[in-house]
Design a protein around this motif. Structure first.
Motif, PDB file in Angstrom:
ATOM      1  N   LEU A  28      -2.492   1.239  10.996  1.00 24.65           N
ATOM      2  CA  LEU A  28      -2.772  -0.009  10.832  1.00 24.65           C
ATOM      3  C   LEU A  28      -3.935  -0.376  11.334  1.00 24.65           C
ATOM      4  O   LEU A  28      -4.759  -1.306  10.467  1.00 24.65           O
ATOM      5  CB  LEU A  28      -1.681  -0.895  11.780  1.00 24.65           C
ATOM      6  N   ALA A  76      -6.300   0.603   8.293  1.00 23.16           N
ATOM      7  CA  ALA A  76      -6.065  -0.026   7.104  1.00 23.16           C
ATOM      8  C   ALA A  76      -6.812  -1.325   7.312  1.00 23.16           C
ATOM      9  O   ALA A  76      -7.492  -1.954   6.144  1.00 23.16           O
ATOM     10  CB  ALA A  76      -4.574  -0.372   6.932  1.00 23.16           C
ATOM     11  N   THR A  77      -6.671  -1.718   8.393  1.00 20.24           N
ATOM     12  CA  THR A  77      -7.652  -3.200   8.974  1.00 20.24           C
ATOM     13  C   THR A  77      -9.194  -2.938   8.685  1.00 20.24           C
ATOM     14  O   THR A  77      -9.967  -3.850   8.197  1.00 20.24           O
ATOM     15  CB  THR A  77      -7.363  -3.570  10.237  1.00 20.24           C
ATOM     16  N   PRO A 121      -1.061  -4.241   4.706  1.00 21.55           N
ATOM     17  CA  PRO A 121       0.066  -3.344   4.305  1.00 21.55           C
ATOM     18  C   PRO A 121       0.063  -2.405   3.218  1.00 21.55           C
ATOM     19  O   PRO A 121       0.568  -1.335   3.145  1.00 21.55           O
ATOM     20  CB  PRO A 121       1.258  -4.284   4.154  1.00 21.55           C
ATOM     21  N   TYR A 171      -2.097   0.419   4.493  1.00 26.10           N
ATOM     22  CA  TYR A 171      -1.032   1.096   5.284  1.00 26.10           C
ATOM     23  C   TYR A 171      -0.297   2.146   4.492  1.00 26.10           C
ATOM     24  O   TYR A 171      -0.255   3.247   4.726  1.00 26.10           O
ATOM     25  CB  TYR A 171      -0.522   0.194   6.022  1.00 26.10           C
ATOM     26  N   PHE A 172       0.243   1.515   3.449  1.00 26.22           N
ATOM     27  CA  PHE A 172       1.138   2.526   2.634  1.00 26.22           C
ATOM     28  C   PHE A 172       0.412   3.644   2.005  1.00 26.22           C
ATOM     29  O   PHE A 172       0.849   4.622   2.036  1.00 26.22           O
ATOM     30  CB  PHE A 172       1.828   1.471   1.495  1.00 26.22           C
ATOM     31  N   THR A 205      -0.034   6.442   4.132  1.00 21.54           N
ATOM     32  CA  THR A 205       0.993   7.100   4.320  1.00 21.54           C
ATOM     33  C   THR A 205       1.484   8.268   3.385  1.00 21.54           C
ATOM     34  O   THR A 205       2.183   9.039   3.777  1.00 21.54           O
ATOM     35  CB  THR A 205       2.219   6.249   4.721  1.00 21.54           C
TER      36      THR A 205
END
Length: 508
Positions: free
Chosen positions: A130, A133-134, A252, A255-256, A259
């Motif tokens: 997270l 991603a930020t 998000p 973030y995805f 992953t």
């Protein structure tokens, strides 16, 4: 026949000259706001490079309890993060130009980056991703904009313009030089030890550096006298709120992407690259054979650019594991911090850039063409891997099973020479070869080529470590492949350089 048809046509409106910048107070021969932007970028680069050396080492230590099996996934995550940092930069220009202005884009981006760096300190895998991603979202708003602001301080005909960018570039390298030294000392000498570094302190220090960058620009932006302010009709909070919501919604998504499998991410990045490549080619064909050829030349060089960054960006991944486990860092009883190797590139760039620039001028008509400069960049990058091949096969100390300190130090220096041959001309080349209507799209293609290379760098570093972690044998095998790939690409580019040069139709 209508009245409109027989009425005299209005004279065409001549193109408007670029707006002149305001009259600024001068300091050391340059507009005073340059120095404010210099320090804003200094602290942003401090934040970026301050955490760069520690990220993969932290992932292994925190989430794999120091087990070497974590090296491969850590490298892949680092490569994906760096790739998305460059991919996100494509959107920053649009947001700044059309929606909120340059100043507010810089402030919002800095705020997101600082928040992301502090989020990384929370020791769970979800918070780590997270936080990354930020940072990606913030970098997309900040990084492509602040360099543009420097150009807006000078009139197009101002002879000091190139000098101003050189000063700004020094700010980038000074931040990149000092950050690993300071954060390395904090992690390995002050709050931790060489055996148990305090990686959280690295991310906290980087977050503080980013907050300084934010505050520096917040209080210094009055010096800009409106340059980079919000577009007409967009000065209210509405668009700022909308962009902030959009940025939060993008977290998000990134973030995805962090992953998923690195190979899948690479196909996504390639698809993102193919779309603008086709659009550029179609526009080139529409404008005629000359512009078509120039687009083809540009896209060929983009392909070689991918390969360069795939191997150059081992600095943040496999070279860190090499430094930690296989390089003899004991200098007379004092252990050289792992992170300090990251500063070598900046020292080399600051020292060698004037020499390389002088050399190109001194060569005159013998100055290599753009394709051959790219070829030299690939070959020098390959020579760095040749040195590692030699060290890992012939210089290993049988007692410690480690290679000498100077070898990795010189690897960074040799790679820096390659970077100076290739990187400074990339953006300039893109603006010269792209169709005038799609220059911004072409710049996006350039950044996407770097993004693909960075993601591949993580995949390559992962293969060097393998499932059980980096060994002398795995490092030698991996870096041997790197040498031959770079040498082969560099030689190939040298051989086809005359063809590419013809496609460029005299662009130098």
């Amino acid at each position: 026949m209508s009245v409109d048809a027989i009425a005299p046509k209005p004279a065409p409106i001549p193109p408007q000259p670029p707006a002149e910048p305001p009259t600024y107070p001068q300091w050391l021969g340059h507009p005073k706001p340059l120095w404010m932007l210099f320090m804003t970028e200094f602290w942003e680069r401090f934040a970026f490079y301050g955490m760069r050396w520690a990220l993969v080492l932290y992932i292994v230590a925190q989430f794999y309890r120091g087990d070497a099996s974590g090296e491969a996934p850590a490298s892949e995550l680092y490569g994906a993060y760096l790739a998305l940092v460059y991919a996100a930069a494509i959107f920053g220009g649009y947001v700044a130009d059309k929606l909120i202005g340059y100043q507010r884009a810089i402030l919002l981006g800095a705020l997101f980056m600082a928040a992301g760096l502090f989020l990384i300190t929370i020791p769970t895998d979800a918070w780590l991703k997270l936080g990354l991603a930020t940072i990606i979202v913030g970098n997309g708003l900040f990084k492509p904009i602040i360099s543009t602001m420097v150009g807006k301080l000078y009139a197009p005909t101002d002879s000091r313009r190139d000098s101003g960018f050189t000063i700004f570039y020094m700010g980038i390298n000074m931040g990149a030089f000092l950050a690993p030294i300071l954060t390395g000392l904090l992690a390995e000498k002050v709050f931790g030890s060489d055996g148990m570094p305090a990686y959280k302190v690295v991310f906290i220090a980087s977050g503080i550096g980013m907050m300084i960058s934010l505050l520096w620009f917040w209080f210094g932006r009055k010096q800009l006298k409106g340059v980079g302010a919000a577009p007409a009709g967009a000065t209210g909070p509405g668009r700022m709120v909308a962009v902030t919501i959009g940025a939060l919604a993008a977290i998000p998504v990134y973030y995805f992407l962090l992953t998923i499998d690195a190979g899948v991410l690479n196909w996504i990045l390639i698809a993102l690259f193919v779309a603008p490549a086709i659009m550029l080619l179609v526009e080139g064909i529409r404008e005629g054979a000359r512009q078509r050829d120039m687009v083809i030349a540009m896209l060929i060089i983009f392909g070689f650019n991918v390969l360069f960054w795939m191997f150059f960006e081992q600095a943040g991944s496999s070279f860190n594991f090499l430094a930690q486990n296989i390089v003899d860092r004991d200098l007379g009883g004092w252990m050289f911090p792992v992170g300090w190797f990251q500063s070598v590139n900046s020292i080399a760039i600051i020292t060698l850039a004037p020499i390389v620039a002088w050399l190109w001028v001194k060569m005159g008509s013998a100055n290599p063409s753009i394709p051959r400069k790219f070829g030299l960049g690939l070959i020098f990058n390959g020579l760095a891997f040749l040195l590692l091949m030699f060290a890992l096969s012939s210089l290993v100390d049988p007692a410690t099973l480690k290679i000498p300190f100077w070898t990795l130090f010189m690897v960074y220096v040799i790679q820096s020479v390659g970077e100076l041959c290739l990187s400074p001309i990339g953006l300039s080349m893109t603006t010269k070869l792209a169709p005038a209507k799609l220059t911004g799209l072409a710049m996006g293609g350039w950044f996407l080529s770097i993004a693909i290379g960075n993601n591949l760098s993580g995949m390559f570093a992962s293969s060097v470590s393998g499932e059980g972690g980096m060994t002398l044998a795995s490092a030698h095998a991996g870096y041997t492949f790197g040498f031959w790939a770079l040498l082969g690409a560099g030689v190939l580019l040298f051989l086809i350089a005359p063809l590419i040069q013809r496609l460029m139709h005299g662009v130098k």
